[in-house]
Design an enzyme around this catalytic site. Structure first.
Site: not given
Length: 514
Positions: A64, A155, A187, A403, A407, A463
Site C-alpha cells: 500500500s 502477514r 508484529r 486488503d 490479510h 499481497h
C-alpha cells in the site's frame, strides 16, 4: 454562486488484484454484478503494481505504501527496499555516518547496540537482509554487546515461516562469537498502527525490561513453544530469550537502539514510546535515555536521528493541483488514511492548499474477518456527499476491505468484503454520473484474489505480484492503453481533466480521449 465542479474521482480498492483462476479467488467467488458490468462495458486495462514497475526489486509483491507513493507521484519512485539493497551491495551502507556513529558511541562507552525490526523476507516493512547487514556493521566496528529484538511477520510472509530466519541469525551470532537474539514477539504487538497501546506496551516492556509472558533458551525454541500454544508468527506473545548464565538484554541509559524497519506507518507507535518525552500512550514502567536511530524518517515530529532521510518529490499530483488552484479531497478509513494523504503526497504530512481530508474510523475489532464490510457504508455515504457537493475538482478515496480482510486469510470473510465493495461502487458510480464527473477505479496491489498458497496449502495472507484493474467511467470517449503501471495514474487523471502534466511526471496517460 460558484459553479458546481465535476470531480475527477479516483477510487482505490486496496488489495483488489486481477487473477483469472477462480480457485481461492475471493473476488471471482463473490457476487459482483456492478464491477462485472463496468469491466464488460467500460474502457478498462490492467496495470502493473509490483516489482520494478513500482521501484521495487524484480517480482517483489507490491504494497500500500509503495502503491500510493507511485499513484500520487506520476513517476516510478525507487523504494527504500531497493535503495537499501543497492547501498548494502555497494557497501555504502557500512559507511552510513548515522549508523556508524550510533554503533561507535555505544562501543566507546561500553554500552549495548540493540537492533530491532521485522525479521522477514517479505520486503514490505523491512528485510532481514538489511538487519543482517546491520548486525555485521555493528560487529565489524567492534561492538561487543549486540542484541537483536526480532518482530515476527506471518502477514507479508506465510503464517509460520519465522524459524528459518531466526536460525539464520542464531547461526550468524554463533559465527561472530558475540551478540544474540534477545527477544521475539509478533508484529501484532510491536507494530500496531491503530493506537492499541495495550499491545505496544507488551513489546516495549519486553525490550526495555527484558520481561515477557514467556522465556526460552533460544529464539527457535521460543518460536516452537509459541507454535505449540497455537500462535502463528504474527501473534507470538512476548518471549524473552535468555539461556542460563547469560546477562539479560534489558535496555540501559546510553545504549544505542537502531530500528531497521524502513516503512513508517507501523513503526511510529513503538518509536514514540521510546523517543517522546511526553509520551502518553501508556504509563511506561521504564523510561530509557537511548541513542535511537530510525532507518528512515517515520514522522517529521519524531525528533531523533535518521539514517536515510526522505528524498523529496516535486510536483506530485496533490502539489500540482494546489499550484493550479484546484480543490481536492482525500478520504478513507483509519487503516488507509495515511496512504491517501501522507503517502499519496510523496511523504508530505501537511495538506496542500485547497486539500481537505475526511477520516472515517475503522471498526474496533480484533481482526477484520469479524466485520468484513468494515466502515465502507459510512465511507461511501461521505464520498457520495462530497461528489454531489460540487466543491471538489478531484477526490481520492481508498477502500481498505480487500486488503485488510485479505490479510486474515479467511476466504468467506474476503468474499463478503468484496461484495460490500460492489455495493459501494454502485453508489459511487451513480453519484459521479449524476454530476457529469469522471471516475477511475483501480487498486494499489493484489491480495484478495489469492487466498490460499498453492505451494503450501496454508492461507495466503500476503499481497500478490499480480496486475490490478483500471476502469474509466465518464462522458469522454476514450481508448485504453495497454502496459500501464501505477505511476501512469496521475498523468491519466491530469489528461482527463484537460490539465498540463508537469515534466517531473514521467508516467503516460492510459486513457486517450478520441
Amino acid at each position: 454562486m460558484s459553479v458546481s465542479k465535476k470531480p475527477m474521482v479516483l477510487v482505490i480498492l486496496d488489495g483488489y488484484g486481477y487473477r483469472e483462476e477462480q480457485q481461492d479467488n475471493a473476488i471471482l467467488n463473490a457476487k459482483t454484478p456492478v464491477m462485472d458490468a463496468l469491466w464488460a462495458k467500460r474502457p478498462h486495462t490492467l496495470i502493473d503494481a509490483s516489482g520494478l514497475e513500482v521501484g521495487l526489486p524484480d517480482r517483489q509483491m507490491g504494497n500500500s505504501e509503495v502503491g500510493h507513493v507511485n499513484l500520487g507521484a506520476g513517476r516510478i519512485v525507487y523504494q527504500d527496499l531497493t535503495r537499501l539493497d543497492v547501498e548494502i551491495k555497494e557497501r555504502t551502507f557500512f559507511a552510513n555516518p548515522v549508523l556508524t556513529n550510533a554503533v561507535d558511541q555505544a562501543k566507546n562507552a561500553g554500552k549495548a547496540v540493540h537492533i530491532m525490526g521485522l525479521l522477514s523476507a517479505g520486503g514490505v516493512h523491512s528485510h532481514e537482509d538489511h538487519i543482517m547487514a546491520m548486525v555485521e556493521l555493528a560487529a565489524e566496528r567492534g561492538a561487543e554487546k549486540i542484541y537483536l529484538h526480532a518482530f515476527l511477520d506471518g502477514r507479508d510472509t506465510p503464517p509460520r515461516s519465522a524459524e528459518a530466519s531466526l536460525k539464520k541469525f542464531e547461526d550468524k551470532f554463533a559465527a561472530l562469537g558475540k551478540g544474540r537474539v534477545a527477544s521475539i514477539v509478533g508484529r501484532y504487538y510491536a507494530m500496531d498502527r491503530d493506537n492499541r497501546w495495550d499491545r505496544v506496551e507488551k513489546a516495549y516492556d519486553l525490550m526495555t525490561l527484558a520481561q515477557g509472558e514467556f522465556q526460552a533458551d533460544t529464539a527457535v525454541a521460543g518460536l516452537q513453544a509459541a507454535y505449540a500454544r497455537d500462535e502463528n508468527d504474527e501473534f507470538v506473545k512476548a518471549t524473552v530469550i535468555l539461556a542460563e548464565g547469560q546477562a539479560d538484554a534489558a535496555m540501559e541509559d546510553g545504549d544505542t537502539l537502531i530500528f531497521m524497519n524502513f516503512r513508517a506507518d507501523r513503526a511510529r507507535e513503538i518509536t514514540r514510546a521510546f523517543v517522546n518525552a511526553d509520551f502518553d500512550g501508556f504509563a511506561r514502567k521504564k523510561v530509557v535515555n537511548l541513542n535511537f536511530v530510525m532507518l528512515t524518517e517515520y514522522a517529521a515530529d519524531i525528533k531523533t536521528a535518521v539514517a536515510y532521510p526522505p528524498a523529496s518529490l516535486v510536483n506530485t499530483f496533490g502539489e500540482w493541483m494546489a499550484k493550479n488552484d484546484k480543490t481536492q479531497l482525500r478520504i478513507s478509513e483509519t487503516e488507509k488514511y495515511a496512504h491517501v494523504t501522507f503517502f499519496f503526497n510523496g511523504g508530505v504530512e501537511e495538506p496542500f492548499a485547497g486539500e481537505e481530508r475526511i477520516l472515517i474510523n475503522s471498526p474496533k475489532v480484533a481482526t477484520y474477518d469479524l466485520q468484513p464490510e468494515m466502515s465502507s457504508a459510512e465511507l461511501t455515504e461521505k464520498l457520495v456527499a462530497a461528489i454531489e457537493s460540487g466543491k471538489y475538482d478531484t477526490i481520492i478515496c481508498n477502500y481498505p476491505n480487500g486488503d485488510m480482510v485479505g490479510h486474515t486469510g479467511v476466504m468467506e470473510a474476503a468474499i463478503k468484503a468484496v461484495e460490500a465493495l460492489d455495493n459501494c461502487i454502485e453508489q459511487v458510480t451513480k453519484a459521479v454520473e449524476s454530476v457529469g464527473g469522471q471516475l477511475l477505479i483501480t487498486a494499489d496491489h493484489g491480495n484478495a484474489e489469492q487466498m490460499r498458497d498453492p505451494a503450501t496449502g496454508q492461507a495466503h495472507t500476503a499481497h500478490t505480484n499480480l496486475p490490478v484493474p483500471l476502469i474509466y467511467v465518464g462522458e469522454k470517449n476514450v481508448k485504453a492503453v495497454e502496459g500501464g503501471k501505477l505511476s501512469d495514474i496521475a498523468p491519466t487523471m491530469l489528461s482527463l481533466m484537460g490539465m498540463e502534466i508537469p515534466q517531473e511526471m514521467t508516467g503516460k496517460p492510459l486513457f486517450i480521449v478520441e
